[in-house]
Design a protein around this motif. Structure first.
Motif, PDB file in Angstrom:
ATOM      1  N   ILE A  31      14.720   8.419 -49.224  1.00 37.80           N
ATOM      2  CA  ILE A  31      14.483   8.599 -47.790  1.00 37.80           C
ATOM      3  C   ILE A  31      13.558   7.506 -47.267  1.00 37.80           C
ATOM      4  CG2 ILE A  31      13.420  10.097 -46.045  1.00 37.80           C
ATOM      5  CD1 ILE A  31      14.402  12.487 -47.779  1.00 37.80           C
ATOM      6  N   LEU A  32      12.485   7.219 -47.989  1.00 36.84           N
ATOM      7  CA  LEU A  32      11.544   6.180 -47.553  1.00 36.84           C
ATOM      8  C   LEU A  32      12.208   4.805 -47.512  1.00 36.84           C
ATOM      9  CD1 LEU A  32       8.289   7.304 -49.389  1.00 36.84           C
ATOM     10  CD2 LEU A  32       8.807   7.482 -46.947  1.00 36.84           C
ATOM     11  N   TRP A  35      14.480   4.706 -44.542  1.00 33.06           N
ATOM     12  CA  TRP A  35      13.681   4.612 -43.323  1.00 33.06           C
ATOM     13  C   TRP A  35      13.255   3.166 -43.079  1.00 33.06           C
ATOM     14  CZ3 TRP A  35      12.590   7.376 -39.163  1.00 33.06           C
ATOM     15  CH2 TRP A  35      11.500   7.020 -38.380  1.00 33.06           C
ATOM     16  N   GLU A  36      12.836   2.487 -44.123  1.00 29.42           N
ATOM     17  CA  GLU A  36      12.397   1.097 -43.986  1.00 29.42           C
ATOM     18  C   GLU A  36      13.546   0.165 -43.594  1.00 29.42           C
ATOM     19  OE1 GLU A  36      10.415   0.112 -47.622  1.00 29.42           O
ATOM     20  OE2 GLU A  36       8.776   1.520 -47.227  1.00 29.42           O
ATOM     21  N   ARG A  38      16.281   1.134 -41.918  1.00 25.60           N
ATOM     22  CA  ARG A  38      17.080   1.907 -40.976  1.00 25.60           C
ATOM     23  C   ARG A  38      17.655   1.108 -39.812  1.00 25.60           C
ATOM     24  NH1 ARG A  38      11.873   2.523 -39.770  1.00 25.60           N
ATOM     25  NH2 ARG A  38      11.191   2.538 -37.611  1.00 25.60           N
ATOM     26  N   TRP A  43      19.105   6.431 -36.647  1.00 30.08           N
ATOM     27  CA  TRP A  43      18.027   7.365 -36.973  1.00 30.08           C
ATOM     28  C   TRP A  43      17.603   8.153 -35.742  1.00 30.08           C
ATOM     29  CZ3 TRP A  43      15.786   8.912 -41.532  1.00 30.08           C
ATOM     30  CH2 TRP A  43      16.267   8.278 -42.676  1.00 30.08           C
ATOM     31  N   GLN A  50      11.301  10.737 -33.718  1.00 34.44           N
ATOM     32  CA  GLN A  50      10.589  10.666 -34.997  1.00 34.44           C
ATOM     33  C   GLN A  50       9.937   9.299 -35.153  1.00 34.44           C
ATOM     34  OE1 GLN A  50      10.953  13.378 -37.190  1.00 34.44           O
ATOM     35  NE2 GLN A  50       9.785  12.572 -38.888  1.00 34.44           N
ATOM     36  N   LYS A  52       7.854   8.543 -37.847  1.00 37.51           N
ATOM     37  CA  LYS A  52       7.658   8.242 -39.266  1.00 37.51           C
ATOM     38  C   LYS A  52       8.826   8.825 -40.058  1.00 37.51           C
ATOM     39  CE  LYS A  52       4.707  12.235 -39.901  1.00 37.51           C
ATOM     40  NZ  LYS A  52       3.451  12.742 -40.394  1.00 37.51           N
ATOM     41  N   ALA A  53       8.903   8.451 -41.314  1.00 31.19           N
ATOM     42  CA  ALA A  53      10.006   8.920 -42.152  1.00 31.19           C
ATOM     43  C   ALA A  53      10.005  10.444 -42.224  1.00 31.19           C
ATOM     44  CB  ALA A  53       9.882   8.333 -43.553  1.00 31.19           C
ATOM     45  N   PRO A  54      11.182  11.048 -42.193  1.00 34.25           N
ATOM     46  CA  PRO A  54      11.249  12.506 -42.282  1.00 34.25           C
ATOM     47  C   PRO A  54      10.861  12.993 -43.675  1.00 34.25           C
ATOM     48  CG  PRO A  54      13.446  11.575 -42.356  1.00 34.25           C
ATOM     49  CD  PRO A  54      12.506  10.445 -42.082  1.00 34.25           C
ATOM     50  N   PHE A  59      14.969  15.991 -43.775  1.00 29.79           N
ATOM     51  CA  PHE A  59      16.149  15.179 -44.052  1.00 29.79           C
ATOM     52  C   PHE A  59      17.309  16.039 -44.554  1.00 29.79           C
ATOM     53  CE2 PHE A  59      18.863  12.396 -46.515  1.00 29.79           C
ATOM     54  CZ  PHE A  59      19.014  11.318 -45.661  1.00 29.79           C
TER      55      PHE A  59
END
Length: 68
Positions: A31-32, A35-36, A38, A43, A50, A52-54, A59
């Motif tokens: 997930i992280l 997210w980076e 994305r 997203w 959002q 920050k990362a969920p 998720f």
């Protein structure tokens, strides 16, 4: 459902992991990483507002909802 009591152990068993902690860690890292890397529009569609990362729970809930 409880992720740590039901989902993670089930996935660990299905994938022949030694314990569910490894499953939780791998999901969190994926997930992280996603997210980076994305696509902000994609997203935002899944996680509106959002910043920050969920979490794993967020998720998985969105993923399950979209699969239904």
């Amino acid at each position: 459902q409880s992720l740590s009591k039901e989902v993670y152990p089930y996935v660990a068993q299905r994938l022949s992991y030694a314990d569910w902690h490894g499953v939780e860690r791998v999901i969190r890292l994926v997930i992280l990483d996603a997210w980076e890397r994305r696509n902000p529009a994609a997203w935002e569609d899944c996680f509106p507002g959002q910043r920050k990362a969920p979490t794993n729970k967020q998720f998985i809930a969105v993923l399950a909802q979209r699969l239904r």
